[in-house]
Design a protein around this motif. Structure first.
Motif, PDB file in Angstrom:
ATOM      1  N   SER A 199       2.288  -6.894  -1.494  1.00 27.44           N
ATOM      2  CA  SER A 199       1.321  -5.678  -1.729  1.00 27.44           C
ATOM      3  C   SER A 199       0.721  -5.481  -0.312  1.00 27.44           C
ATOM      4  N   GLN A 200       0.194  -4.195   0.134  1.00 25.82           N
ATOM      5  CA  GLN A 200      -0.359  -3.738   1.246  1.00 25.82           C
ATOM      6  C   GLN A 200      -1.783  -4.461   1.324  1.00 25.82           C
ATOM      7  N   GLU A 201      -2.407  -4.809   0.256  1.00 25.56           N
ATOM      8  CA  GLU A 201      -3.547  -5.550   0.618  1.00 25.56           C
ATOM      9  C   GLU A 201      -3.267  -7.002   1.147  1.00 25.56           C
ATOM     10  N   SER A 202      -2.123  -7.514   0.985  1.00 21.04           N
ATOM     11  CA  SER A 202      -2.037  -9.021   1.501  1.00 21.04           C
ATOM     12  C   SER A 202      -1.705  -8.882   2.882  1.00 21.04           C
ATOM     13  N   LEU A 203      -0.852  -7.927   3.028  1.00 25.18           N
ATOM     14  CA  LEU A 203      -0.294  -7.674   4.305  1.00 25.18           C
ATOM     15  C   LEU A 203      -1.531  -7.353   5.185  1.00 25.18           C
ATOM     16  N   ASP A 204      -2.317  -6.470   4.850  1.00 25.36           N
ATOM     17  CA  ASP A 204      -3.512  -6.152   5.742  1.00 25.36           C
ATOM     18  C   ASP A 204      -4.338  -6.960   6.169  1.00 25.36           C
ATOM     19  N   GLY A 205      -4.433  -8.051   4.863  1.00 26.47           N
ATOM     20  CA  GLY A 205      -5.241  -9.187   5.587  1.00 26.47           C
ATOM     21  C   GLY A 205      -4.997  -9.958   6.558  1.00 26.47           C
ATOM     22  N   PHE A 206      -3.565 -10.192   6.414  1.00 25.79           N
ATOM     23  CA  PHE A 206      -2.902 -10.984   7.613  1.00 25.79           C
ATOM     24  C   PHE A 206      -2.973  -9.939   8.975  1.00 25.79           C
ATOM     25  N   LEU A 207      -2.495  -8.855   8.748  1.00 25.32           N
ATOM     26  CA  LEU A 207      -2.621  -7.808  10.404  1.00 25.32           C
ATOM     27  C   LEU A 207      -4.116  -8.012  10.789  1.00 25.32           C
TER      28      LEU A 207
END
Length: 296
Positions: free
Chosen positions: A167-175
């Motif tokens: 998910s983009q949400e997951s990726l954005d959290g780590f970014l």
């Protein structure tokens, strides 16, 4: 240490007709990916790590490092269910010259965030090679929370995370974590989010689908780095369409390998119990014919 950047392919593990490791075919796949400009990530999900023995995982890493011969970096997956076995595998693999290792969260055991922190700290403490966290909750049942990653990013031997939550949400959290510091990077797992990740500070990506279309995969990051956003968008659109078409039929690693097998039969089938029906196989063959790419 020098930061690890760029495009990596989670390379398939070729098997012969008896389901034994085919070293020659693996070397040729490494050569093919290097020809496209891609680094190597071995014994990961698309490399069927779940079906490989301890010794086979070490041998796959050895072959990949030897075949790459320093032309592209090799990363290796070492995740096991227990911390003890993850460390044991990591200690063997780090002797081979891999640039870094990654480890999925333990599977089967339902882990708290405190247990995940303890697990990764122990792994990172025990190894001299840099470590990536690897988040793939759909397969392991355990999710690395962003705050957990933030805590683990303080460990001097944990250099980033491969996020394959999808998910983009997951990726954005780590970014968000990575953008705030210069010692923790994100490698994008989902093939549909590669360009999004690059636009938002990802250091690179690790792609399973790149086994089928290594040139298109590489074009996403190459065009982005060159400032040609239109070309990067076009390559991402092609790659995302391939992902949608192929993954509609079931377990992505098995479908990637089957599509590659239609173009290059020597990679063999996925190890049992994976089965692909004749009806699905015919559709995968058509997708492969339209998308499989050779390299110089």
């Amino acid at each position: 240490m020098t930061r690890i950047k760029g495009t990596f392919v989670a390379i398939v593990t070729p098997f012969d007709k008896n389901e034994a490791l085919d070293a020659g075919a693996l070397r040729r796949q490494v050569e093919r990916q290097i020809g496209a400009g891609n680094g190597i990530f071995c014994a990961g999900t698309n490399g069927e790590f779940y079906a490989l023995s301890f010794a086979e995982k070490v041998e796959v890493a050895r072959i990949c490092v030897e075949a790459a011969a320093g032309r592209q970096p090799v990363l290796a997956h070492i995740g096991e269910i227990s911390t003890h076995q993850t460390i044991a595998l990591g200690r063997e693999v780090q002797k081979l010259g891999v640039k870094a290792v990654s480890a999925i969260t333990p599977s089967f055991i339902a882990c708290s965030q405190d247990e995940l922190i303890d697990h990764y700290r122990k792994v990172a403490d025990a190894l001299s090679v840099p470590v990536y966290l690897y988040n793939i909750p759909a397969r392991t049942g355990n999710t690395i929370a962003p705050e957990t990653a933030r805590i683990l990013a303080d460990h001097p031997n944990i250099i980033g995370i491969k996020d394959s939550a999808g998910s983009q949400e997951s990726l954005d959290g780590f970014l968000e974590i990575a953008r705030a510091r210069d010692d923790f990077d994100v490698l994008v797992g989902p093939d549909s989010l590669i360009l999004h990740g690059l636009k938002n500070g990802a250091a690179g990506n690790i792609s399973g689908l790149g086994n089928v279309s290594p040139v298109t995969l590489n074009a996403i990051s190459t065009a982005f780095e060159a400032g040609d956003l239109a070309a990067a968008e076009a390559a991402q659109t092609r790659f995302s369409a391939l992902r949608k078409d192929l993954y509609a039929f079931g377990f992505p690693p098995a479908l990637v390998k089957r599509a590659l097998r239609h173009a290059m039969p020597e990679v063999g089938a996925s190890r049992a119990p994976v089965l692909i029906s004749a009806e699905v196989d015919a559709q995968v063959a058509a997708i492969s014919a339209a998308n499989a790419e050779a390299t110089a």
